[in-house]
Design a protein around this motif. Structure first.
Motif, PDB file in Angstrom:
ATOM      1  N   ILE A 210       0.829  -1.221   0.000  1.00  0.00           N
ATOM      2  CA  ILE A 210       0.000   0.000   0.000  1.00  0.00           C
ATOM      3  C   ILE A 210       0.858   1.265   0.000  1.00  0.00           C
ATOM      4  CG2 ILE A 210      -1.966  -1.070   1.169  1.00  0.00           C
ATOM      5  CD1 ILE A 210      -1.038   0.447   3.755  1.00  0.00           C
TER       6      ILE A 210
ATOM      7  N   ASN B  49      -2.350   6.621  -0.685  1.00  0.00           N
ATOM      8  CA  ASN B  49      -3.678   6.685  -1.314  1.00  0.00           C
ATOM      9  C   ASN B  49      -4.601   5.599  -0.782  1.00  0.00           C
ATOM     10  OD1 ASN B  49      -2.787   8.768  -2.855  1.00  0.00           O
ATOM     11  ND2 ASN B  49      -3.135   7.781  -4.835  1.00  0.00           N
ATOM     12  N   HIS B  50      -4.020   4.416  -0.518  1.00  0.00           N
ATOM     13  CA  HIS B  50      -4.866   3.328  -0.027  1.00  0.00           C
ATOM     14  C   HIS B  50      -5.539   3.705   1.295  1.00  0.00           C
ATOM     15  CE1 HIS B  50      -2.254   1.168  -2.853  1.00  0.00           C
ATOM     16  NE2 HIS B  50      -3.236   0.294  -2.957  1.00  0.00           N
TER      17      HIS B  50
ATOM     18  N   LYS C 180      -9.501   4.570   5.523  1.00  0.00           N
ATOM     19  CA  LYS C 180      -9.422   3.113   5.756  1.00  0.00           C
ATOM     20  C   LYS C 180      -8.569   2.836   6.989  1.00  0.00           C
ATOM     21  CE  LYS C 180     -11.027   2.603   1.424  1.00  0.00           C
ATOM     22  NZ  LYS C 180     -10.484   3.842   0.805  1.00  0.00           N
TER      23      LYS C 180
ATOM     24  N   TYR D  21      -5.647   0.289   7.154  1.00  0.00           N
ATOM     25  CA  TYR D  21      -4.381   0.544   6.449  1.00  0.00           C
ATOM     26  C   TYR D  21      -3.529   1.574   7.201  1.00  0.00           C
ATOM     27  CZ  TYR D  21      -6.209  -1.984   2.373  1.00  0.00           C
ATOM     28  OH  TYR D  21      -6.708  -2.931   1.526  1.00  0.00           O
TER      29      TYR D  21
ATOM     30  N   GLY E 100      -6.319  -6.221  -1.124  1.00  0.00           N
ATOM     31  CA  GLY E 100      -7.117  -5.596  -2.170  1.00  0.00           C
ATOM     32  C   GLY E 100      -7.020  -6.305  -3.506  1.00  0.00           C
TER      33      GLY E 100
END
Ligand code: NCD
Ligand code: ZN
Length: 345
Positions: A203, A206-207, A214, A217, A337
């Motif tokens: 990741i 942005n993730h 999120k 993450y 993902g």
């Protein structure tokens, strides 16, 4: 066509096992694939003395799943009051493998960490003398420094001065997240190594932030921009002996992550080896997976490699559990993902 790969059993050179019910829940997730792990000492209260490390080791051994041949490698949490004689005796007896430096306030349960690095100089000198490695959480805590710059600034302001002042000290930069970290390791000698986590290979920031926040993450050091992730990928998959796996698998109950002020940590113990096989295959580097997970770490720590092997086989999508149950609630397993096809036996 079946693709299969047999490698020396891996080790995890940075792991949070916690204590009590959480320890019992997460330990089997690590012992299933890993031979050894460096056990982080950031309990509440932290593992500061040899006696505390011995007691924590006993609790881990009591929680050990039947038949597991897993060895916890214990660490001490460095404070400004650490007794160098207690530390040296713990290292000489084999009770501890390394000492962990947290800048005070840098991450989860780091309040007892070091505020003034001058106050631990004599302890670091002693560690250099006895050959005890220092594992470093490399982030400054200065509120004026942007969170995405804290690793790079730590290298210049803290790590490099420490290493200049204490020649011969063996240092592991833990969970590096930047190209700056990769470059610093590459520019230096064999007394310096770095661990890289599974999730930081997968990741970028942005993730965490695009399309809704999120929490699963979010970890520390926080994931950086894509160019840094690519530098980490290149370092991990290169086979360079100075880079090795430290998952930083850090379980927190979902209730404590999915909240207004969520805890930092990704829980990757369950699926790390499958994810790494995916990552290394994607980068045409499956032939370097064993170095990263099973050879470079023991070599840095001066330990033998594990005597047995694991086998990774490519097949249908692996069905990982989304959550791990504990008596106090659930822990979310890191979701890469994308589907993963590498099964571990
Ligand atoms: C770790 C934890 O939860 O103990 N969290 C994390 O985000 N990595 C602490 C740490 O290693 O920084
Ligand atoms: Zn950690």
């Amino acid at each position: 066509m079946t693709q299969s790969l047999t490698i020396t059993r891996p080790d995890d050179w940075h792991l949070h096992l916690r204590d009590g019910a959480m320890l019992h829940a997460v330990l089997p997730e690590t012992t299933r694939h890993f031979g050894r792990a460096i056990i982080m000492p950031n309990l509440v209260p932290p593992v500061v003395t040899a006696a505390q490390a011995a007691a924590y080791r006993d609790r881990i051994m009591e929680a050990m799943p039947k038949g597991a041949a897993f060895e916890p490698l214990m660490t001490l949490y460095l404070t400004e009051d650490t007794d160098p004689n207690d530390l040296a005796a713990a290292h000489a007896s084999g009770l501890i493998t390394s000492v962990k430096l947290y800048p005070a306030g840098a991450t989860t349960n780091s309040a007892s960490g070091v505020s003034n690095f001058e106050n631990v100089r004599h302890i670091l000198d002693r560690m250099a003398e006895i050959g005890c490695p220092l594992c470093v959480h490399g982030e400054v805590t200065d509120p004026a420094i942007d969170i995405f710059d804290r690793e790079a600034v730590f290298i210049d302001r803290v790590l490099d001065p420490i290493r200049q002042a204490t020649p011969g000290l063996r240092v592991v930069m833990e969970h590096i997240t930047t190209k700056d970290g990769v470059d610093y390791v590459k520019a230096n000698d064999q007394d310096l190594g770095a661990t890289i986590t599974t999730h930081h290979l997968i990741i970028n920031r942005n993730h965490i932030l695009v399309g809704g926040i999120k929490p699963h993450y979010y970890c520390l050091p926080v994931a950086k921009r894509e160019s840094h992730r690519l530098a980490l990928r290149a370092a991990a998959t290169s086979g360079d002996a100075r880079f090795f796996l430290g998952t930083d698998s850090a379980p927190h109950l979902d209730a404590l992550k999915e909240t207004a002020c969520g805890c930092a940590g990704c829980f990757t113990a369950t699926n790390t080896m499958s994810l790494l096989a995916h990552v290394f295959e994607e980068d045409s580097a499956l032939d370097h997976l064993e170095a990263f997970t099973s050879l470079n770490g023991p070599s840095f720590y001066g330990l033998p490699t594990n005597p047995d092997t694991i086998t990774l086989t490519k097949g249908g999508p692996v069905a990982f559990p989304a959550k791990l149950a504990t008596p106090d609630g659930e822990v979310t397993v890191f979701d890469p993902g994308f589907p993963v096809h590498w099964h571990v036996t």
